[in-house]
Design an enzyme around this catalytic site. Structure first.
Site, PDB file in Angstrom:
ATOM      1  CD  GLN A 101      -2.515  -0.897   2.637  1.00  0.00           C
ATOM      2  OE1 GLN A 101      -3.582  -0.387   2.693  1.00  0.00           O
ATOM      3  NE2 GLN A 101      -2.068  -1.730   3.608  1.00  0.00           N
ATOM      4  CG  ASN A 102       4.050   1.218   2.579  1.00  0.00           C
ATOM      5  OD1 ASN A 102       3.095   1.708   3.094  1.00  0.00           O
ATOM      6  ND2 ASN A 102       4.969   0.552   3.092  1.00  0.00           N
ATOM      7  CG  ASP A 104       7.740   3.776   0.893  1.00  0.00           C
ATOM      8  OD1 ASP A 104       8.092   2.852   0.271  1.00  0.00           O
ATOM      9  OD2 ASP A 104       7.507   3.734   2.445  1.00  0.00           O
ATOM     10  CG  HIS A 119      -2.944   2.711  -2.138  1.00  0.00           C
ATOM     11  ND1 HIS A 119      -2.744   2.557  -0.808  1.00  0.00           N
ATOM     12  CD2 HIS A 119      -4.087   2.066  -2.294  1.00  0.00           C
ATOM     13  CE1 HIS A 119      -3.746   1.977  -0.427  1.00  0.00           C
ATOM     14  NE2 HIS A 119      -4.635   1.812  -1.478  1.00  0.00           N
ATOM     15  CB  CYS A 127       1.112  16.086 -17.646  1.00  0.00           C
ATOM     16  SG  CYS A 127      -0.055  17.205 -18.173  1.00  0.00           S
ATOM     17  CB  CYS A 130       0.125  15.883 -22.434  1.00  0.00           C
ATOM     18  SG  CYS A 130       1.392  15.973 -21.259  1.00  0.00           S
ATOM     19  CB  CYS A 148       2.963  19.605 -17.996  1.00  0.00           C
ATOM     20  SG  CYS A 148       3.265  18.734 -19.307  1.00  0.00           S
ATOM     21  CG  ASN A 214       0.752  -4.134  13.490  1.00  0.00           C
ATOM     22  OD1 ASN A 214       0.932  -3.186  14.272  1.00  0.00           O
ATOM     23  ND2 ASN A 214       0.162  -3.701  12.420  1.00  0.00           N
ATOM     24  CD  GLU A 216       0.201  -0.985  19.052  1.00  0.00           C
ATOM     25  OE1 GLU A 216      -0.780  -1.320  19.940  1.00  0.00           O
ATOM     26  OE2 GLU A 216       1.257  -0.533  19.549  1.00  0.00           O
TER      27      GLU A 216
END
Ligand code: NAD
Length: 245
Positions: A101-102, A104, A119, A127, A130, A148, A214, A216
């Site tokens: 999902q990152n 980076d 994502h 742009c 175009c 652009c 994780n 948590e």
């Protein structure tokens, strides 16, 4: 914990198709904050700056925050041990795909090759008039919004904003991999973002064993997780690596 790590290593070695589904948590130790939680970005910024409708009307305003979030302090992030172990697993044919999902780019920088970016990716700008794609590194961010050079349109980061669809190829590849998975690692994701969270859920429905890493508990933990390795991604994956290679 040691017993669970050993059991996980055994499952991965026996598995014919293993996937890793990663979220913002895997990059926390690279210095990239998650969106949610105590130190999450949404405590500091208004999510509307990543809303497509708002961006269309207020591109220049949104870019002030987008530059700060994604191009000032994300820019120097380097892959951590967790990204590296996943890349090493792929080299040893112990991992078939990373679905992230990152945005980076850290899985690619760590050396992973089969990465489905659910994502999109912040290292490219697009742009929308175009279709021209720019590398973020080649853009002078001292003047915003970036435009652009062909038609003067405000460029948009090539990751998805709220209100945008998932890139089709990444979507198809991710669900195909989930259906084939015998083992699915979920690393650093709350499970609150849909449709991304349907990827590990699909793996579970098709019979995969779900291993969650994780510190948590999450939405996944009680619903689909078989083994919860409670801890930070880099610590847990380093321990796991000791039993894998
Ligand atoms: P999230 O921000 O909702 O949740 C992060 C999860 O990571 C939490 O469950 C937290 O307990 C866990 N976590 C925190 N530190 C950890 C560590 N050291 N090791 C392992 N886990 C840890 O993240 P999400 O579920 O991925 O969803 C947020 C959305 O935000 C995603 O869609 C993603 O596109 C985007 N996002 C991406 C980045 C990035 O590219 N690095 C950063 C922030 C947000």
């Amino acid at each position: 914990m040691e017993l669970l790590i050993k059991e996980t290593a055994k499952l991965i070695k026996q598995s014919k198709f293993t996937i890793a589904f990663t979220g913002a948590g895997i990059s926390v130790e690279s210095g990239v904050p998650p969106f949610r939680g105590e130190h999450g970005l949404w405590n500091k910024y208004d999510p509307k700056v990543l809303d497509l409708g708002y961006f269309n009307e207020n591109g220049a305003e949104c870019w002030q925050y987008i530059r700060e979030i994604f191009y000032d302090f994300f820019a120097d992030a380097k892959p951590n041990k967790a990204h590296e172990v996943l890349a090493e697993m792929e080299k040893h044919t112990l991992l078939n795909a990373v679905i992230t999902q990152n945005i980076d780019n850290l899985h690619f920088e760590a050396g992973s090759r089969t990465v489905y970016e659910f994502h999109g990716n912040s290292k490219k700008l697009k742009c929308r008039k175009c279709g021209r794609i720019y590398e973020a590194a080649e853009i002078d961010m001292s003047t915003i919004p970036p435009l652009c050079i062909d038609d003067g349109e405000i460029l948009k980061p090539d990751f998805i904003f709220f209100g945008e669809g998932i890139p089709q190829e990444a979507y198809d590849n991710s669900f195909e991999a989930a259906e084939a998975a015998e083992v699915c690692l979920i690393i650093g994701s709350t499970g609150e973002v849909t449709p991304a969270s349907f990827v590990p859920r699909t793996a579970k429905q098709q019979g995969a064993t779900i291993i969650e890493i994780n510190p948590e508990e999450t939405l996944f933990t009680r619903q689909i997780t078989d083994i919860h390795l409670k801890g930070k991604a880099s610590d847990v994956l380093e321990k796991l690596a000791a039993h894998l290679f």
